[in-house]
Design a protein around this motif. Structure first.
Motif, PDB file in Angstrom:
ATOM      1  N   GLN A   1       0.544  -1.227  -0.288  1.00 31.07           N
ATOM      2  CA  GLN A   1       0.643   0.221  -0.251  1.00 31.07           C
ATOM      3  C   GLN A   1       0.543   1.151   0.071  1.00 31.07           C
ATOM      4  OE1 GLN A   1      -2.989  -0.525  -0.506  1.00 31.07           O
ATOM      5  NE2 GLN A   1      -4.415   1.434  -0.091  1.00 31.07           N
ATOM      6  N   SER A   2       1.645   0.704   0.879  1.00 28.56           N
ATOM      7  CA  SER A   2       2.851   2.452   0.517  1.00 28.56           C
ATOM      8  C   SER A   2       3.303   2.680  -0.894  1.00 28.56           C
ATOM      9  CB  SER A   2       4.182   1.992   1.886  1.00 28.56           C
ATOM     10  OG  SER A   2       5.594   1.348   1.008  1.00 28.56           O
ATOM     11  N   PHE A   3       3.174   2.030  -1.652  1.00 29.07           N
ATOM     12  CA  PHE A   3       4.082   2.269  -2.961  1.00 29.07           C
ATOM     13  C   PHE A   3       2.446   3.115  -3.336  1.00 29.07           C
ATOM     14  CE2 PHE A   3       6.678  -0.964  -2.467  1.00 29.07           C
ATOM     15  CZ  PHE A   3       7.979  -0.736  -2.617  1.00 29.07           C
ATOM     16  N   GLN A   4       1.178   2.923  -3.751  1.00 29.20           N
ATOM     17  CA  GLN A   4      -0.141   3.304  -4.414  1.00 29.20           C
ATOM     18  C   GLN A   4       0.192   5.395  -4.256  1.00 29.20           C
ATOM     19  OE1 GLN A   4      -2.900   1.408  -4.384  1.00 29.20           O
ATOM     20  NE2 GLN A   4      -4.449   2.230  -4.830  1.00 29.20           N
TER      21      GLN A   4
ATOM     22  N   ASP B   1      -1.082   7.904  -7.835  1.00 31.80           N
ATOM     23  CA  ASP B   1      -2.127   8.682  -8.697  1.00 31.80           C
ATOM     24  C   ASP B   1      -2.042   7.614  -9.936  1.00 31.80           C
ATOM     25  OD1 ASP B   1      -3.574   9.720  -7.309  1.00 31.80           O
ATOM     26  OD2 ASP B   1      -2.312  12.138  -8.030  1.00 31.80           O
ATOM     27  N   SER B   2      -0.374   7.132  -9.704  1.00 30.89           N
ATOM     28  CA  SER B   2       0.208   5.768 -11.194  1.00 30.89           C
ATOM     29  C   SER B   2       0.208   4.954 -11.483  1.00 30.89           C
ATOM     30  CB  SER B   2       0.795   6.426 -12.517  1.00 30.89           C
ATOM     31  OG  SER B   2       2.278   6.740 -10.754  1.00 30.89           O
ATOM     32  N   CYS B   3       0.137   4.054  -9.476  1.00 29.23           N
ATOM     33  CA  CYS B   3       0.751   3.191  -9.219  1.00 29.23           C
ATOM     34  C   CYS B   3      -0.230   2.477  -8.326  1.00 29.23           C
ATOM     35  CB  CYS B   3       1.424   3.312  -8.172  1.00 29.23           C
ATOM     36  SG  CYS B   3       1.716   1.316  -8.202  1.00 29.23           S
ATOM     37  N   PHE B   4      -1.967   1.114  -8.674  1.00 27.70           N
ATOM     38  CA  PHE B   4      -2.677   0.888  -8.172  1.00 27.70           C
ATOM     39  C   PHE B   4      -2.438  -0.922  -7.626  1.00 27.70           C
ATOM     40  CE2 PHE B   4      -7.045  -1.609  -8.603  1.00 27.70           C
ATOM     41  CZ  PHE B   4      -6.967  -1.098  -7.222  1.00 27.70           C
ATOM     42  N   ILE B   5      -2.989  -0.841  -6.156  1.00 29.26           N
ATOM     43  CA  ILE B   5      -2.489  -1.903  -5.560  1.00 29.26           C
ATOM     44  C   ILE B   5      -3.867  -2.032  -5.681  1.00 29.26           C
ATOM     45  CG2 ILE B   5      -1.088  -3.236  -3.292  1.00 29.26           C
ATOM     46  CD1 ILE B   5       0.336  -2.232  -5.884  1.00 29.26           C
ATOM     47  N   ALA B   6      -4.344  -4.005  -5.553  1.00 31.35           N
ATOM     48  CA  ALA B   6      -5.010  -4.305  -5.106  1.00 31.35           C
ATOM     49  C   ALA B   6      -4.498  -5.944  -4.693  1.00 31.35           C
ATOM     50  CB  ALA B   6      -6.198  -4.611  -6.527  1.00 31.35           C
ATOM     51  N   ARG B   7      -5.346  -6.809  -3.820  1.00 33.70           N
ATOM     52  CA  ARG B   7      -5.469  -8.836  -3.503  1.00 33.70           C
ATOM     53  C   ARG B   7      -6.440  -9.146  -4.648  1.00 33.70           C
ATOM     54  NH1 ARG B   7      -7.839 -11.977   1.258  1.00 33.70           N
ATOM     55  NH2 ARG B   7      -6.969 -13.620   0.443  1.00 33.70           N
ATOM     56  N   ILE B   8      -6.590  -9.797  -5.148  1.00 34.33           N
ATOM     57  CA  ILE B   8      -6.938 -10.237  -6.913  1.00 34.33           C
ATOM     58  C   ILE B   8      -6.873 -11.589  -6.112  1.00 34.33           C
ATOM     59  CG2 ILE B   8      -6.645  -8.277  -8.478  1.00 34.33           C
ATOM     60  CD1 ILE B   8      -4.465 -10.515  -9.263  1.00 34.33           C
ATOM     61  N   GLY B   9      -6.743 -12.693  -5.264  1.00 26.39           N
ATOM     62  CA  GLY B   9      -7.157 -13.739  -4.626  1.00 26.39           C
ATOM     63  C   GLY B   9      -5.611 -14.582  -3.809  1.00 26.39           C
ATOM     64  N   GLY B  10      -6.606 -14.908  -3.161  1.00 26.75           N
ATOM     65  CA  GLY B  10      -5.743 -15.961  -2.574  1.00 26.75           C
ATOM     66  C   GLY B  10      -4.421 -15.240  -1.725  1.00 26.75           C
ATOM     67  N   ASP B  11      -3.038 -15.407  -2.310  1.00 26.12           N
ATOM     68  CA  ASP B  11      -1.500 -15.031  -1.861  1.00 26.12           C
ATOM     69  C   ASP B  11      -1.211 -13.543  -3.396  1.00 26.12           C
ATOM     70  OD1 ASP B  11      -1.110 -17.311  -2.945  1.00 26.12           O
ATOM     71  OD2 ASP B  11       0.650 -16.894  -2.388  1.00 26.12           O
ATOM     72  N   GLU B  12      -2.007 -13.618  -3.576  1.00 25.75           N
ATOM     73  CA  GLU B  12      -1.985 -13.201  -5.537  1.00 25.75           C
ATOM     74  C   GLU B  12      -2.468 -11.574  -4.469  1.00 25.75           C
ATOM     75  OE1 GLU B  12      -1.561 -14.062  -9.958  1.00 25.75           O
ATOM     76  OE2 GLU B  12      -3.659 -15.049  -9.437  1.00 25.75           O
ATOM     77  N   PHE B  13      -0.924 -10.621  -5.496  1.00 29.16           N
ATOM     78  CA  PHE B  13      -1.322  -9.436  -5.605  1.00 29.16           C
ATOM     79  C   PHE B  13      -0.890  -8.319  -6.936  1.00 29.16           C
ATOM     80  CE2 PHE B  13      -1.124 -10.168  -1.267  1.00 29.16           C
ATOM     81  CZ  PHE B  13      -1.481  -9.115  -0.565  1.00 29.16           C
ATOM     82  N   ALA B  14      -2.138  -7.203  -6.955  1.00 29.09           N
ATOM     83  CA  ALA B  14      -2.233  -6.803  -9.114  1.00 29.09           C
ATOM     84  C   ALA B  14      -1.472  -5.648  -8.206  1.00 29.09           C
ATOM     85  CB  ALA B  14      -3.193  -7.231  -9.578  1.00 29.09           C
ATOM     86  N   VAL B  15      -0.755  -5.608  -9.433  1.00 26.90           N
ATOM     87  CA  VAL B  15       0.216  -3.709  -9.326  1.00 26.90           C
ATOM     88  C   VAL B  15      -0.271  -3.254 -10.462  1.00 26.90           C
ATOM     89  CG1 VAL B  15       2.124  -2.280  -8.922  1.00 26.90           C
ATOM     90  CG2 VAL B  15       1.874  -4.642  -7.507  1.00 26.90           C
ATOM     91  N   LEU B  16      -0.865  -2.570 -10.722  1.00 26.15           N
ATOM     92  CA  LEU B  16      -1.324  -2.001 -12.744  1.00 26.15           C
ATOM     93  C   LEU B  16      -0.510  -0.271 -11.690  1.00 26.15           C
ATOM     94  CD1 LEU B  16      -2.628  -2.013 -14.354  1.00 26.15           C
ATOM     95  CD2 LEU B  16      -4.511  -1.071 -13.634  1.00 26.15           C
ATOM     96  N   MET B  17       0.572  -0.133 -13.212  1.00 28.05           N
ATOM     97  CA  MET B  17       0.802   1.606 -12.986  1.00 28.05           C
ATOM     98  C   MET B  17       0.682   1.842 -14.509  1.00 28.05           C
ATOM     99  SD  MET B  17       4.715   0.149 -11.227  1.00 28.05           S
ATOM    100  CE  MET B  17       5.267  -1.000 -12.430  1.00 28.05           C
ATOM    101  N   THR B  18       1.021   3.092 -15.098  1.00 30.22           N
ATOM    102  CA  THR B  18       0.828   4.076 -16.466  1.00 30.22           C
ATOM    103  C   THR B  18       2.166   5.136 -15.956  1.00 30.22           C
ATOM    104  OG1 THR B  18      -1.238   5.578 -14.738  1.00 30.22           O
ATOM    105  CG2 THR B  18      -1.569   3.681 -16.505  1.00 30.22           C
ATOM    106  N   GLY B  19       2.139   4.984 -16.909  1.00 26.85           N
ATOM    107  CA  GLY B  19       3.008   6.787 -17.011  1.00 26.85           C
ATOM    108  C   GLY B  19       3.682   6.223 -18.530  1.00 26.85           C
ATOM    109  N   ASN B  20       4.787   7.694 -18.717  1.00 28.49           N
ATOM    110  CA  ASN B  20       5.582   7.747 -19.810  1.00 28.49           C
ATOM    111  C   ASN B  20       6.612   7.309 -20.352  1.00 28.49           C
ATOM    112  OD1 ASN B  20       2.966   8.803 -21.221  1.00 28.49           O
ATOM    113  ND2 ASN B  20       3.404  10.614 -19.871  1.00 28.49           N
ATOM    114  N   THR B  21       7.137   6.832 -19.014  1.00 26.81           N
ATOM    115  CA  THR B  21       8.286   6.380 -19.421  1.00 26.81           C
ATOM    116  C   THR B  21       8.545   4.745 -18.450  1.00 26.81           C
ATOM    117  OG1 THR B  21       9.024   8.291 -18.670  1.00 26.81           O
ATOM    118  CG2 THR B  21      11.047   6.679 -18.075  1.00 26.81           C
TER     119      THR B  21
END
Length: 592
Positions: free
Chosen positions: A220-223, A225-245
């Motif tokens: 959560q400390s990485f969350q 505007d350009s980085c979204f964090i979620a738990r998507i099941g079990g012990d699996e997490f998703a990190v969704l990032m957008t950017g120009n670099t």
């Protein structure tokens, strides 16, 4: 409020039949009783208010008259709101809307407002009459309903255990980004906690839940505007990032990988927590939801099978490799059903006592398009823990049956060794399975040996594995460290792990005749292992010269195709007869 307006309309219609003067007096009285009325000049200065205005605003008539109507502004509306309103009434048109005002005590109230401009005969606006109805109760109810909906929506989008976004919210955010993001690239990373199942099995589900919350907190400390964090099941997490670099994505993921390495302590034992991360990065115009998820999942699989505690980026070759591995696994499953996969046995000979024979159980596959294959020809199969467990369970049952058959035929042997994998030891019921099968087959446990590669002891949960092996050893099962010298921290393992034999990898034996370094390594291992009171087995013997060299070094046991290839259980008697004949001809008094 609506009832009040209806009552006013009825009274006005009823009064239309009255004389003009009486009707005007009635309208004024009705408005004064039901509505909040004020008259202002064109600059907003209050000229007149009724008693209802005094009542709701908290100001007296004297405090209101002559003051600017802005004294009631609540700050809830922006300048654009008032500009639009003043533009309408200044042009001589009626304005209707809802306004939030501030009372004298600072509290807020809402009024449904109609502002009617008074236009003179020359067409100029001279004043405004504002008629208001109190709608504070309705607005409060609406706000309460809105807050309830927001609270419910947050609950629907939040993972109940970790309190971060869940899979549903992740899918919503991903679709929204694909539609609306102005960034040039998008990166989807999937993160999986290494050996999470072991932590659950050894320390309990409460410990597993606390670990999930800890990982979520760190993520959560990485969350941003350009980085979204979620738990998507079990012990699996998703990190969704957008950017120009795009290069920045891997840098951020490396930071996450580093942050996820920590010691997780609980009352039962401590675990070293690590994660595996697979990710895909594509230009946003080319991104599709299903494709992103599939590619990130393939990359995660590659990170886990490649050794875990690492980051792996998606490459198209992964998909081809996965398809090939899937087809191979299906063929192996078919082989188990049609009995083209069998257990063969390769003898292990004693150099000091030629009559002492043990065996190693090896899988052999009578492949429909190839010759008989050994496991090193289909390693992809063992990347699937479930199929690996199935194969090892098949081997264990078959070995127990063959042990009983050899005993019934009076074929003497000391032990049969079975190779076990990490996934065998990750379950807490491994010892129970071994003992149950041995009891069912009426086979003594002291006729069994387990070969374990030293790499399994480099895993975070190795203490549990050592405990499991100690339990088996106490029941008579012998433990052999297989492929010694090719793994990590071998000398440490010799000091800390309970074992009976060390098997020197065939790569060192192959270089015995050509490289002095390999000979020195083998001699050193033999001396160290003997000093600990244990035995050494050299595998992969390819010549009589190697046997003589190992005999001179006082190696205890040898095995290899030069001495005897692996054979089915029914061919063991004939193979042993052949070995006895070779032994008689051996110039060293042992198998050559």
């Amino acid at each position: 409020m609506e009832k009040q307006e209806d009552d006013v309309r009825k009274n006005l219609n009823y009064a239309n039949n009255w004389p003009q003067g009486t009707r005007d007096d009635f309208v004024l009285h009705a408005l004064d009783c039901s509505a909040i009325v004020a008259i202002t000049d064109t600059r907003g200065r209050i000229l007149s208010v009724n008693s209802r205005f005094e009542e709701i605003s908290g100001y007296t008539r004297d405090e209101l008259i002559g003051n600017d109507h802005r004294m009631l502004h609540s700050g809830q509306h922006d300048r654009k709101f008032f500009r639009q309103m003043y533009r309408t009434i200044a042009s001589g048109h009626v304005w209707h809307g809802e306004i939030c005002n501030r009372r004298r005590d600072g509290s807020l109230y809402w009024v449904d407002t109609t502002i009617v401009p008074h236009v003179s005969e020359n067409g100029k606006v001279t004043s405004y009459v504002a008629i208001r109805f109190d709608i504070s109760a309705r607005k409060q109810a609406e706000n309460h309903l809105k807050a309830s909906r927001q609270k419910l929506q947050k609950a629907v989008n939040t993972d109940f255990l970790t309190k971060i976004s869940n899979r549903q919210h992740f899918s919503h955010i991903l679709r929204r980004l694909l539609r609306t993001s102005t960034a040039s690239h998008i990166c989807l990373a999937l993160l999986d906690i290494d050996t999470f199942k072991t932590i659950n099995d050894t320390s309990g589900h409460d410990a597993g839940d606390r670990l999930l919350r800890k990982v979520a907190e760190k993520l959560q400390s990485f969350q941003s505007d350009s980085c979204f964090i979620a738990r998507i099941g079990g012990d699996e997490f998703a990190v969704l990032m957008t950017g120009n670099t795009p290069a920045r994505f891997e840098t951020d993921l490396l930071d996450i990988l580093t942050r996820m390495r920590f010691t997780f302590r609980n009352p039962i034992m401590s675990h070293v927590c690590t994660v595996s991360i697979g990710y895909v990065c594509v230009p946003l115009p080319d991104a599709r939801e299903k494709s992103l998820l599939k590619c990130a999942d393939l990359a995660l699989y590659a990170a886990k099978t490649g050794g875990r505690n690492r980051i792996c980026e998606y490459h198209p070759a992964m998909e081809e490799k996965l398809d090939l591995a899937a087809r191979l696994r299906r063929r192996v499953q078919t082989g188990l059903r049609d009995h083209s996969i069998e257990v063969f046995y390769q003898p292990i000979f004693s150099l000091s006592a030629p009559g002492r024979i043990s065996f190693e159980a090896l899988l052999h596959w009578d492949h429909p398009q190839h010759r008989v294959l050994s496991p090193q020809h289909f390693p992809e199969v063992f990347e699937d823990p479930r199929l690996t467990l199935t194969l090892n369970s098949f081997v264990t049952h078959q070995v127990m049956q063959d042990m009983r058959l050899l005993q019934e035929q009076n074929i003497h042997f000391e032990r049969i060794a079975i190779n076990i994998a990490l996934c065998d030891l990750e379950g807490s019921d491994f010892f129970r399975k071994i003992t149950t099968v041995a009891e069912e087959m009426n086979v003594p446990l002291d006729a069994l040996a387990l070969e374990v590669t030293e790499n399994v002891f480099s895993r975070p949960h190795h203490k549990q594995l050592e405990h499991e092996l100690d339990t088996l050893h106490s029941q008579g099962v012998q433990i052999s460290l297989d492929d010694f010298g090719t793994g990590f921290a071998s000398l440490t393992h010799l000091k800390t792990i309970t074992f009976d034999y060390v098997k020197i990898n065939r790569a060192f034996v192959a270089g015995l005749e050509r490289h002095g370094t390999d000979a020195a390594i083998i001699r050193g291992v033999i001396d160290i292992v003997h000093s600990l009171g244990r035995k050494v087995v050299a595998e992969g013997i390819g010549s009589a010269t190697q046997v003589r060299a190992l005999l001179e070094m006082e190696c205890d046991f040898v095995q290899g195709d030069f001495l005897c290839e692996a054979v089915p259980v029914m061919d063991i008697p004939a193979a042993l007869e052949k070995i006895r004949y070779q032994t008689l001809l051996s110039p060293v008094g042992g198998p050559a």
